[in-house]
Design a protein around this motif. Structure first.
Motif, PDB file in Angstrom:
ATOM      1  N   PHE A 579      -2.657   9.668  19.376  1.00 14.52           N
ATOM      2  CA  PHE A 579      -3.018   9.784  20.787  1.00 14.52           C
ATOM      3  C   PHE A 579      -1.938  10.561  21.535  1.00 14.52           C
ATOM      4  CE2 PHE A 579      -0.825   5.814  20.067  1.00 14.52           C
ATOM      5  CZ  PHE A 579       0.030   5.641  21.146  1.00 14.52           C
ATOM      6  N   SER A 580      -2.389  11.509  22.340  1.00 16.11           N
ATOM      7  CA  SER A 580      -1.474  12.403  23.063  1.00 16.11           C
ATOM      8  C   SER A 580      -1.834  12.416  24.534  1.00 16.11           C
ATOM      9  CB  SER A 580      -1.561  13.831  22.506  1.00 16.11           C
ATOM     10  OG  SER A 580      -1.296  13.868  21.116  1.00 16.11           O
ATOM     11  N   ASP A 581      -0.840  12.177  25.383  1.00 13.05           N
ATOM     12  CA  ASP A 581      -1.046  12.322  26.819  1.00 13.05           C
ATOM     13  C   ASP A 581      -0.753  13.766  27.221  1.00 13.05           C
ATOM     14  OD1 ASP A 581       1.713  12.528  26.693  1.00 13.05           O
ATOM     15  OD2 ASP A 581       2.087  10.572  27.624  1.00 13.05           O
ATOM     16  N   HIS A 582      -0.688  14.027  28.539  1.00 12.77           N
ATOM     17  CA  HIS A 582      -0.494  15.402  29.005  1.00 12.77           C
ATOM     18  C   HIS A 582       0.803  15.995  28.449  1.00 12.77           C
ATOM     19  CE1 HIS A 582      -0.626  18.388  32.629  1.00 12.77           C
ATOM     20  NE2 HIS A 582      -1.157  18.904  31.544  1.00 12.77           N
ATOM     21  N   GLN A 583       1.874  15.227  28.464  1.00  9.37           N
ATOM     22  CA  GLN A 583       3.149  15.722  27.956  1.00  9.37           C
ATOM     23  C   GLN A 583       3.068  15.970  26.452  1.00  9.37           C
ATOM     24  OE1 GLN A 583       6.513  13.239  28.887  1.00  9.37           O
ATOM     25  NE2 GLN A 583       7.945  14.472  27.694  1.00  9.37           N
ATOM     26  N   GLY A 584       2.403  15.083  25.744  1.00  7.54           N
ATOM     27  CA  GLY A 584       2.299  15.231  24.296  1.00  7.54           C
ATOM     28  C   GLY A 584       1.511  16.459  23.881  1.00  7.54           C
ATOM     29  N   ILE A 585       0.335  16.669  24.479  1.00  5.37           N
ATOM     30  CA  ILE A 585      -0.480  17.822  24.091  1.00  5.37           C
ATOM     31  C   ILE A 585       0.173  19.118  24.562  1.00  5.37           C
ATOM     32  CG2 ILE A 585      -1.998  17.759  26.121  1.00  5.37           C
ATOM     33  CD1 ILE A 585      -2.883  18.710  22.477  1.00  5.37           C
ATOM     34  N   ASN A 586       0.868  19.085  25.707  1.00  3.81           N
ATOM     35  CA  ASN A 586       1.609  20.277  26.135  1.00  3.81           C
ATOM     36  C   ASN A 586       2.694  20.639  25.130  1.00  3.81           C
ATOM     37  OD1 ASN A 586       0.727  21.588  28.512  1.00  3.81           O
ATOM     38  ND2 ASN A 586       1.325  19.809  29.735  1.00  3.81           N
ATOM     39  N   SER A 587       3.385  19.636  24.596  1.00  8.18           N
ATOM     40  CA  SER A 587       4.453  19.894  23.616  1.00  8.18           C
ATOM     41  C   SER A 587       3.883  20.522  22.347  1.00  8.18           C
ATOM     42  CB  SER A 587       5.177  18.589  23.286  1.00  8.18           C
ATOM     43  OG  SER A 587       5.798  18.043  24.433  1.00  8.18           O
ATOM     44  N   ILE A 588       2.730  20.027  21.903  1.00  9.35           N
ATOM     45  CA  ILE A 588       2.090  20.602  20.715  1.00  9.35           C
ATOM     46  C   ILE A 588       1.603  22.010  21.013  1.00  9.35           C
ATOM     47  CG2 ILE A 588       0.184  20.327  19.084  1.00  9.35           C
ATOM     48  CD1 ILE A 588       0.359  17.276  19.691  1.00  9.35           C
ATOM     49  N   PHE A 589       0.981  22.183  22.181  1.00  7.72           N
ATOM     50  CA  PHE A 589       0.482  23.492  22.603  1.00  7.72           C
ATOM     51  C   PHE A 589       1.622  24.515  22.645  1.00  7.72           C
ATOM     52  CE2 PHE A 589      -0.933  26.223  26.316  1.00  7.72           C
ATOM     53  CZ  PHE A 589      -1.941  26.880  25.622  1.00  7.72           C
ATOM     54  N   ARG A 590       2.753  24.124  23.179  1.00  2.96           N
ATOM     55  CA  ARG A 590       3.905  25.028  23.271  1.00  2.96           C
ATOM     56  C   ARG A 590       4.507  25.326  21.906  1.00  2.96           C
ATOM     57  NH1 ARG A 590       6.609  26.214  27.874  1.00  2.96           N
ATOM     58  NH2 ARG A 590       5.674  25.540  29.846  1.00  2.96           N
ATOM     59  N   ALA A 591       4.437  24.367  21.000  1.00  4.45           N
ATOM     60  CA  ALA A 591       4.972  24.587  19.651  1.00  4.45           C
ATOM     61  C   ALA A 591       4.225  25.696  18.917  1.00  4.45           C
ATOM     62  CB  ALA A 591       4.909  23.284  18.847  1.00  4.45           C
ATOM     63  N   TYR A 592       3.019  25.996  19.369  1.00  7.49           N
ATOM     64  CA  TYR A 592       2.201  27.024  18.719  1.00  7.49           C
ATOM     65  C   TYR A 592       1.907  28.195  19.648  1.00  7.49           C
ATOM     66  CZ  TYR A 592       1.731  23.862  14.827  1.00  7.49           C
ATOM     67  OH  TYR A 592       2.016  23.054  13.751  1.00  7.49           O
ATOM     68  N   GLY A 593       2.870  28.534  20.481  1.00  8.70           N
ATOM     69  CA  GLY A 593       2.786  29.774  21.250  1.00  8.70           C
ATOM     70  C   GLY A 593       2.382  29.644  22.696  1.00  8.70           C
ATOM     71  N   GLY A 594       1.928  28.474  23.132  1.00  6.90           N
ATOM     72  CA  GLY A 594       1.603  28.316  24.544  1.00  6.90           C
ATOM     73  C   GLY A 594       2.870  28.337  25.377  1.00  6.90           C
ATOM     74  N   ASN A 595       2.942  29.225  26.368  1.00  4.53           N
ATOM     75  CA  ASN A 595       4.163  29.336  27.182  1.00  4.53           C
ATOM     76  C   ASN A 595       3.905  28.898  28.617  1.00  4.53           C
ATOM     77  OD1 ASN A 595       2.556  31.472  27.889  1.00  4.53           O
ATOM     78  ND2 ASN A 595       3.982  33.072  27.237  1.00  4.53           N
ATOM     79  N   TYR A 596       2.953  27.995  28.790  1.00  4.93           N
ATOM     80  CA  TYR A 596       2.651  27.436  30.101  1.00  4.93           C
ATOM     81  C   TYR A 596       2.085  26.042  29.885  1.00  4.93           C
ATOM     82  CZ  TYR A 596      -2.048  28.965  28.745  1.00  4.93           C
ATOM     83  OH  TYR A 596      -3.226  29.171  28.059  1.00  4.93           O
ATOM     84  N   ASN A 597       2.108  25.229  30.927  1.00  3.91           N
ATOM     85  CA  ASN A 597       1.551  23.891  30.833  1.00  3.91           C
ATOM     86  C   ASN A 597       0.035  23.932  30.986  1.00  3.91           C
ATOM     87  OD1 ASN A 597       3.963  22.466  30.454  1.00  3.91           O
ATOM     88  ND2 ASN A 597       4.383  22.477  32.652  1.00  3.91           N
ATOM     89  N   ILE A 598      -0.644  23.122  30.213  1.00  2.00           N
ATOM     90  CA  ILE A 598      -2.092  23.021  30.337  1.00  2.00           C
ATOM     91  C   ILE A 598      -2.412  22.494  31.731  1.00  2.00           C
ATOM     92  CG2 ILE A 598      -4.129  21.782  29.517  1.00  2.00           C
ATOM     93  CD1 ILE A 598      -2.843  21.802  26.725  1.00  2.00           C
ATOM     94  N   PRO A 599      -3.128  23.270  32.535  1.00  2.00           N
ATOM     95  CA  PRO A 599      -3.396  22.829  33.917  1.00  2.00           C
ATOM     96  C   PRO A 599      -4.480  21.758  33.958  1.00  2.00           C
ATOM     97  CG  PRO A 599      -4.516  24.901  33.497  1.00  2.00           C
ATOM     98  CD  PRO A 599      -3.732  24.591  32.253  1.00  2.00           C
ATOM     99  N   VAL A 600      -4.381  20.887  34.937  1.00  2.00           N
ATOM    100  CA  VAL A 600      -5.467  19.953  35.227  1.00  2.00           C
ATOM    101  C   VAL A 600      -6.054  20.403  36.559  1.00  2.00           C
ATOM    102  CG1 VAL A 600      -6.146  17.562  35.557  1.00  2.00           C
ATOM    103  CG2 VAL A 600      -4.240  18.107  34.036  1.00  2.00           C
ATOM    104  N   PHE A 601      -7.227  21.003  36.540  1.00  2.00           N
ATOM    105  CA  PHE A 601      -7.802  21.614  37.731  1.00  2.00           C
ATOM    106  C   PHE A 601      -8.186  20.558  38.764  1.00  2.00           C
ATOM    107  CE2 PHE A 601      -8.585  24.568  34.247  1.00  2.00           C
ATOM    108  CZ  PHE A 601      -8.085  25.742  34.785  1.00  2.00           C
TER     109      PHE A 601
END
Length: 604
Positions: A579-601
């Protein structure tokens, strides 16, 4: 690695500008690696211009060159659009092959890229390497024949085509024959003397029809398993016809290079602005909007970042719309397509009824990334299906349409469609307006972005070890390489139907991941967790019903709003649920090239 090493190929982009392409690079590297065990057939990469094929090939060569354990030397030849005679072309081609082959054997990137080194110089290299000594023997034979009395250049060329395979067979160091813009080998080389070539050039008589079709000479080489071919081409129709028809028909696999995913397009825009406009400010949601409005096309995103528009800003949707509008009507995107249309005017703008031809092109724009409905256009314009089909065939020849399964499809290129609308709409009276805004796509993207980001990230997993805390666990977790990642509906014989937000099957073994995504600021409740467990049971039941092996399922909950206390208490004792919260999924996303935080619209 790239900061400390001299690279065999000088890449055209800054290292940081290379975004995504993880899956295709992985596939191409595996293609090179498998040449050693003769398990890689010849293949072609097909993509429209400016999609990033050459950059991809550059990066591939720079990766596999430093893999001596593969025992596969990359031979990388970029076809230049310069007219020349076959004798001079043969010498250049042979020199590049032998130089790069020896450079790989010695792991010498400077030699690989040093075009001033001649074949005679390579004979002077002292080496105990078996493959290098064999290569030097072949160089000696080549030079004796090249400078001998018999100037049978065409026969010499045909013989040299087999040399990479022969050397690979005798030495054990295989070769990957990589040719960029392969289709151009039909049009720029002439089998004639230098004097006659100059005379014909002065008279303007060096036509495409008079050139030697060198692609046809690879009919045997393209079947090699010790030195197979990887070719690319940006003239989509021409490269497809070259490798799928004529002497090469049936010898090549092929793949289309697509635009970037929307999340990766946003990452590229962030990266470009950091490099070239460090004072520019763009929020994650605006970067996503820009990526959606350009279809994730890397060149268009580059055009936005480098635009000469005086009031260039990225702070609002309106400012991004104005920037895109400028680029399509008078900026780099306009210039790119204006040139393409001029180069292909014999297909695009030659009609018995010019107004009808323009109307067909205009109405074609509504089929962005969809099959072109010829009958619908014909009914709209009150003309025959054949008249429309003839025009669409011309657009196919001009690389504005692609064809598969006996149907025409519009490229996934919204900026091309907008350019066409801009150019043709002003010349046509009384036509209905076609909406190419893509705002519906962005609205849909806002609702699905978390699922999309998770899918894109999971496609990049490759047996790496990540911190367990990103997944709500202690220690480290090794993520698998997946064979495919997508959404899925599942239903067993005794269960109801469930939608799985993200479903991924592991490349090896019988493992599968299923993911439930909640993309709001509210916490995920036990209800969503139970839904995922029920989906897992349905998936296993479905496999049993079909007589398939029951998969080992890893469940994963992703919630940008976190989890309720009840849910957390339940998850503590469940090792089989990540289970991943916003911080957790952002960390995984960034580990694979994401250079911004996943926005919550805000309106999610």
């Amino acid at each position: 690695m790239y900061d400390s090493k001299i690279l065999p190929v000088e890449e055209m982009l800054a290292y940081e500008e290379f975004t995504d392409r993880v899956e295709i690079l992985r596939e191409l590297e595996a293609w090179v690696k498998n040449i050693q065990r003769m398990a890689s057939p010849s293949t072609a990469i097909i993509a429209p211009r400016r999609m990033g094929k050459t950059v991809l090939l550059d990066r591939l060569v720079n990766i596999v060159f430093f893999k001596p354990e593969y025992q596969v030397a990359p031979f990388y030849f970029r076809m230049k659009r310069e007219k020349t005679i076959l004798r001079e072309f043969l010498l250049e081609y042979a020199s590049i092959f032998f130089r790069q082959y020896i450079a790989y054997c010695h792991q010498d990137p400077v030699l690989f890229q040093n075009s001033s080194v001649k074949l005679e110089d390579l004979l002077q290299h002292t080496s105990e390497h078996k493959a290098v000594r064999l290569a030097q023997n072949m160089i000696h034979e080549f030079l004796n024949r090249y400078y001998g009395k018999n100037k049978d250049t065409r026969n010499h060329w045909d013989a040299f085509i087999r040399v990479p395979e022969m050397l690979a067979s005798f030495s054990g160091i295989r070769a990957a024959v990589i040719i960029d813009e392969f289709q151009d080998m039909k049009f720029y080389v002439y089998d004639t003397s230098h004097d006659h070539f100059m005379e014909m050039g002065a008279k303007g008589l060096l036509t495409d029809q008079g050139a030697v079709n060198l692609t046809a000479t690879y009919d045997r080489q393209s079947q090699s398993r010790k030195a197979p071919m990887l070719v690319s081409g940006s003239a989509v129709t021409l490269i497809f016809r070259t490798v799928m028809g004529g002497p090469l028909g049936g010898r090549f696999d092929f793949t289309y290079l697509k635009p970037l995913s929307i999340p990766d397009g946003a990452a590229l825009l962030h990266q470009l602005l950091d490099i070239y406009l460090p004072d520019a400010v763009i929020s994650p949601d605006k970067a996503l909007y820009a990526s959606a409005q350009t279809g994730g096309h890397p060149y268009y995103i580059y055009c936005l970042a480098m635009s000469k528009y005086e009031n260039k800003k990225f702070d609002t949707i309106e400012s991004i719309d104005r920037l895109i509008h400028y680029e399509i009507e008078q900026g780099k995107i306009f210039g790119f397509w204006q040139t393409h249309f001029q180069d292909n005017k014999k297909y695009i703008n030659t009609d018995k009824d010019e107004a009808l031809g323009k109307k067909i092109i205009y109405y074609f724009t509504k089929y962005n990334n969809e099959p072109v409905e010829i009958k619908e256009i014909a009914d709209k314009l009150n003309v025959s299906d054949k008249a429309v089909e003839d025009k669409i065939e011309k657009l196919y020849l001009a690389d504005l349409v692609w064809r598969t399964k006996a149907r025409y499809y519009a490229f996934n290129d919204i900026c091309l469609m907008r350019f066409i609308k801009f150019v043709y709409q002003k010349d046509l009276d009384g036509i209905e307006d076609i909406d190419l805004s893509q705002k519906h796509l962005f609205n849909n993207l806002k609702g699905r972005f978390l699922e999309l980001a998770v899918q894109v990230t999971m496609m990049k997993f490759n047996n790496e070890t990540l911190e367990g805390k990103f997944f709500g666990k202690t220690g480290n977790i090794q993520v698998p390489l997946f064979q495919f990642v997508d959404t899925k509906y599942t239903k067993g014989s005794t269960t109801r139907s469930y939608q799985i937000d993200v479903y991924a099957v592991e490349k090896k073994g019988n493992g599968a991941w299923i993911c439930e995504c909640k993309y709001t600021r509210t916490k995920m409740s036990i209800k969503q967790l139970k839904k995922l467990e029920n989906a897992a049971r349905a998936l296993k039941q479905e496999a049993e019903d079909l007589g398939l092996a029951v998969p080992k399922i890893q469940m994963w909950l992703v919630s940008t709003g976190g989890f309720t206390r009840e849910t957390m208490e339940y998850l503590i004792n469940r090792k089989d649920i990540y289970f991943s919260d916003h911080q957790g999924i952002n960390s995984i996303f960034r580990a694979y090239g994401g250079n911004y935080n996943i926005p919550v619209f805000k309106d999610s």
